[in-house]
Design a protein around this motif. Structure first.
Motif, PDB file in Angstrom:
ATOM      1  N   ARG A 240       0.846  -1.194   0.000  1.00  0.00           N
ATOM      2  CA  ARG A 240       0.000   0.000   0.000  1.00  0.00           C
ATOM      3  C   ARG A 240       0.889   1.255   0.000  1.00  0.00           C
ATOM      4  O   ARG A 240       2.058   1.182   0.369  1.00  0.00           O
ATOM      5  CB  ARG A 240      -0.929   0.019   1.226  1.00  0.00           C
ATOM      6  N   PRO A 241       0.329   2.396  -0.414  1.00  0.00           N
ATOM      7  CA  PRO A 241       1.141   3.618  -0.414  1.00  0.00           C
ATOM      8  C   PRO A 241       1.552   4.000   1.003  1.00  0.00           C
ATOM      9  O   PRO A 241       0.842   3.705   1.960  1.00  0.00           O
ATOM     10  CB  PRO A 241       0.189   4.684  -0.981  1.00  0.00           C
ATOM     11  N   LEU A 242       2.682   4.653   1.114  1.00  0.00           N
ATOM     12  CA  LEU A 242       3.175   5.073   2.428  1.00  0.00           C
ATOM     13  C   LEU A 242       2.742   6.501   2.734  1.00  0.00           C
ATOM     14  O   LEU A 242       2.526   7.304   1.833  1.00  0.00           O
ATOM     15  CB  LEU A 242       4.702   5.031   2.449  1.00  0.00           C
ATOM     16  N   THR A 243       2.608   6.780   4.017  1.00  0.00           N
ATOM     17  CA  THR A 243       2.334   8.155   4.438  1.00  0.00           C
ATOM     18  C   THR A 243       3.511   8.629   5.292  1.00  0.00           C
ATOM     19  O   THR A 243       4.375   7.821   5.660  1.00  0.00           O
ATOM     20  CB  THR A 243       1.064   8.228   5.300  1.00  0.00           C
ATOM     21  N   ASP A 244       3.524   9.898   5.610  1.00  0.00           N
ATOM     22  CA  ASP A 244       4.596  10.417   6.449  1.00  0.00           C
ATOM     23  C   ASP A 244       4.588   9.757   7.831  1.00  0.00           C
ATOM     24  O   ASP A 244       5.634   9.591   8.452  1.00  0.00           O
ATOM     25  CB  ASP A 244       4.478  11.939   6.592  1.00  0.00           C
ATOM     26  N   ALA A 245       3.389   9.384   8.269  1.00  0.00           N
ATOM     27  CA  ALA A 245       3.289   8.716   9.574  1.00  0.00           C
ATOM     28  C   ALA A 245       4.026   7.383   9.534  1.00  0.00           C
ATOM     29  O   ALA A 245       4.627   6.958  10.522  1.00  0.00           O
ATOM     30  CB  ALA A 245       1.824   8.510   9.944  1.00  0.00           C
ATOM     31  N   ASP A 246       3.995   6.724   8.374  1.00  0.00           N
ATOM     32  CA  ASP A 246       4.706   5.454   8.239  1.00  0.00           C
ATOM     33  C   ASP A 246       6.208   5.645   8.435  1.00  0.00           C
ATOM     34  O   ASP A 246       6.894   4.752   8.927  1.00  0.00           O
ATOM     35  CB  ASP A 246       4.448   4.832   6.863  1.00  0.00           C
TER      36      ASP A 246
ATOM     37  N   GLU B  46       7.642   7.522  10.514  1.00  0.00           N
ATOM     38  CA  GLU B  46       7.894   7.491  11.952  1.00  0.00           C
ATOM     39  C   GLU B  46       7.996   6.039  12.424  1.00  0.00           C
ATOM     40  O   GLU B  46       8.907   5.674  13.159  1.00  0.00           O
ATOM     41  CB  GLU B  46       6.738   8.161  12.704  1.00  0.00           C
TER      42      GLU B  46
ATOM     43  N   SER C  79      12.107  11.603   3.003  1.00  0.00           N
ATOM     44  CA  SER C  79      10.954  11.745   2.112  1.00  0.00           C
ATOM     45  C   SER C  79      10.618  10.457   1.401  1.00  0.00           C
ATOM     46  O   SER C  79      11.416   9.517   1.318  1.00  0.00           O
ATOM     47  CB  SER C  79      11.231  12.842   1.081  1.00  0.00           C
ATOM     48  N   ILE C  80       9.395  10.436   0.899  1.00  0.00           N
ATOM     49  CA  ILE C  80       8.890   9.320   0.117  1.00  0.00           C
ATOM     50  C   ILE C  80       8.729   9.829  -1.310  1.00  0.00           C
ATOM     51  O   ILE C  80       8.220  10.926  -1.519  1.00  0.00           O
ATOM     52  CB  ILE C  80       7.510   8.864   0.642  1.00  0.00           C
TER      53      ILE C  80
ATOM     54  N   THR D 220       8.255   2.688  -4.842  1.00  0.00           N
ATOM     55  CA  THR D 220       8.261   3.711  -3.803  1.00  0.00           C
ATOM     56  C   THR D 220       9.677   3.818  -3.258  1.00  0.00           C
ATOM     57  O   THR D 220      10.257   2.822  -2.836  1.00  0.00           O
ATOM     58  CB  THR D 220       7.302   3.328  -2.668  1.00  0.00           C
TER      59      THR D 220
END
Length: 578
Positions: free
Chosen positions: A49-55, A57, A138-139, A154
């Motif tokens: 699944r796509p990553l978020t900035d929370a991921d 962390e 960054s992602i 990604t």
RNA sequence: GCCAAAGUAGCUCAGUGGUAGAGCAGCUCACUCGUAAUGAGCAGGUCGCGGGUUCAAUUCCCAUCUUUGGCUCCA
């Protein structure tokens, strides 16, 4: 082992730790590659699944656990078959194994639960990594093996250092870059804007930005005349005939704005100025006696840049090149190139760029023009950079198909490199437009044609300048050079008269007659990075004095106005930074 | 063009399935002040644009445009 090698080992190992963390957190992830890069590392993943900035962390926390566990990095050499068995559920790794040349050893590295196909080397153990000296930044998306036909993976970027202090220094550097960002400063200093609703990648120069551009252009024009150039003006559109002849419609069409039909002909907005300058050349028959021709133009061109490529002033769709074309005879070539390079260096120095590096690009596999001419032209380029004492690199085969070139890259105030000047030979257009001149012996010969831009484009150059100076332009470029700040209302008339007097000297002056407190006026002028602030009150009015507050914070009270005027003239004329 | 995120007042940003809020900037009034923010008041937004779900959408969904970070491209 050098410090650089050590750092790159740390970063590469950090990439493995990150991959382990990602695999543990996101089972089923396919892993691609994860090298160390300048200042850090990255790893490419095919994630469920796509990553978020929370991921980021969560991944960071997991990485810290892995580092704390202190597991060793173990190298093992395996056979191809073993490797394939090990990575049977990792399609990207299988592809990489197949790409390893026959006879080369295949090595794997294991730390904890994670094994990666890898040449190494790595640190001995995750103990050697510092849990507080890395940061995931960054992602991003990246094509598998950099090919846009391949799937998009990604990519997680991170930075890693030997200790927390180095990390902090690097993060400070990133913060500095952010502070200098020309898009941010462009807004804050009211220099320019872009308007999505009016068309992306098209630049609006506000009055304050236009003043800087005007200062650049005035200087540019007068120096060109001094250096033996003529200035020309040419149209913004041209009939398809022009672009068919130049060949642009053949190999550059997808980067041109689409045609406008008129009187049963197609007209194109120009993506470059050369064919127009060529039309001027072709207007009459030329004798060798007239040579060389040096024609310069601040020519505005439009190119279709892919939407994703646009970036502030650095990559736009409409821009003004500080273009020039030289038509020279073969025996003038060496001297002309030397002159162009010298001129180019002079211009770059004038804008505060001291550290300059040259890149010479030579003949690529597919090229037009006589190889002997390529040789001669390339030799002329090398001779010129050597004469100027420039450091240079050679990019073998990196030239355009139509001729070799020199690019000059400058380092800005914080060490970033920007490509500005370019000098390119062109063996294509003289051929296509059948350019000739009559030589001493009465025969028609083909001239050499050279394209050159010293600043590149005004838009991009402006962007680089903003970042280089962090918006605090030297006085000769500052939009407002002097801000007059009356202490109280009784000094308003005097301040207005002073403004007039300073403007008569040719200075760019503003007087702050707002109802703000003096402190607020100083603050505002300071925020606009105005180099000189003049505080005007009773004392100054009485004795024709000014109290100067310099942008840097220094104050000189009670200076004679005439002395101040002389000082500013001197600073502006010498193009000094304050 | 591709992957991901974002788009709320001029700017920087908060916020919510029940038609929006701050600071700064702007305007008005008072203050005229000696080296980085005087105070009070007022005004300002179809919540990027289009469609859908819903009694109700700025909020959820889809599409689209733009921006940002990258990738590719930059003759």
């Amino acid at each position: 082992m050098s410090d650089n090698e050590k750092l790159s080992m740390i970063r590469h190992s950090m990439a493995h730790v990150m991959a382990q963390a990602v695999l543990e957190l996101f089972p089923g992830t396919k892993i691609a590659i994860g090298p160390s890069i300048e200042n850090g590392f990255y790893y490419d993943f095919d994630l469920p699944r796509p990553l978020t900035d929370a991921d980021l962390e969560t991944i960071t926390e997991k990485m810290k656990e892995i580092i704390a566990s202190g597991v060793p990095f173990e190298r093992k050499e395996v056979s191809r078959a073993e490797a394939k068995a090990l990575f049977s559920d990792q399609p990207y790794k299988l592809e990489l194994i197949d790409a390893i040349p026959e006879g080369e050893t295949v090595s794997i590295y294991t730390q904890g639960s994670f094994t990666d196909l890898c040449r190494g080397p790595h640190v001995e153990s995750t103990k050697k990594l510092h849990a507080d000296a890395f940061k995931l930044l960054s992602i991003a998306g990246a094509y598998w093996r950099g090919n846009e036909k391949n799937p998009m993976l990604t990519r997680i970027y991170g930075t890693a250092w030997t200790n927390p202090k180095e990390l902090r220094l690097y993060l400070d550097y990133l913060a500095d870059i952010e502070k200098r960002d020309h898009r941010k400063l462009g807004k804050e200093l009211d220099l320019f804007s872009l308007h999505e609703e009016a068309g992306p990648g098209l630049v609006y120069w506000h009055p304050r930005g236009a003043r800087i551009r005007q200062a650049i252009e005035d200087f540019w024009r007068s120096e060109h005349y001094k250096n033996g150039y003529e200035l020309v003006y040419t149209p913004h559109v041209g009939r398809s005939w022009l672009w068919e002849t130049s060949g642009h419609l053949g190999f550059y069409k997808e980067s041109m704005y689409p045609p406008m039909e008129m009187d049963k002909s197609d007209y194109y907005v120009k993506p470059m100025n050369c064919p127009f300058h060529i039309m001027i050349y072709k207007n009459t028959k030329h004798s060798y006696r007239e040579f060389p021709f040096r024609w310069a133009e601040l020519g505005t061109v439009y190119r279709y840049e892919k939407a994703g490529a646009l970036h502030g002033l650095m990559r736009v769709r409409g821009f003004t090149q500080d273009d020039a074309h030289l038509f020279v005879t073969p025996d003038q070539m060496d001297d002309e190139i030397i002159e162009v390079l010298r001129f180019s260096m002079f211009m770059l120095h004038s804008f505060g760029f001291e550290d300059i590096h040259a890149y010479i690009s030579t003949r690529p596999e597919h090229s037009v023009g006589d190889p002997e001419k390529w040789e001669a032209a390339t030799a002329a380029l090398k001779k010129a950079v050597e004469k100027e004492g420039l450091k240079y690199d050679i990019d073998e085969g990196g030239g355009a198909f139509y001729g070799p070139k020199i690019d000059l890259k400058v380092k800005d105030a914080i060490g970033r490199e920007w490509q500005l000047s370019t000098v390119q030979f062109d063996f294509n257009l003289p051929e296509r437009f059948d350019l000739t001149f009559v030589d001493k012996d009465g025969t028609e010969k083909r001239p050499y044609m050279i394209h050159r831009a010293l600043l590149g484009s005004l838009e991009r150059f402006f962007g680089v300048l903003i970042e280089h100076y962090a918006g605090a332009f030297p006085p000769w470029l500052s939009p407002d050079q002097i801000a007059i700040i009356p202490v109280g209302e009784n000094a308003y008339d005097y301040s207005k008269a002073l403004e007039k007097r300073l403007k008569a000297e040719g200075f760019r002056v503003v007087t702050d007659l707002s109802s703000d407190r003096m402190n607020a006026k100083i603050r505002n002028a300071q925020k606009m990075k105005t180099p000189y602030m003049l505080i005007i009150g009773e004392k100054e009015m009485a004795d024709d004095l000014v109290s100067v507050r310099y942008r840097g914070g220094k104050q000189v009270n009670g200076m004679k106005t005439a002395d101040f005027i002389a000082e500013v003239h001197k600073t502006i004329d010498s193009k000094e930074q304050l």
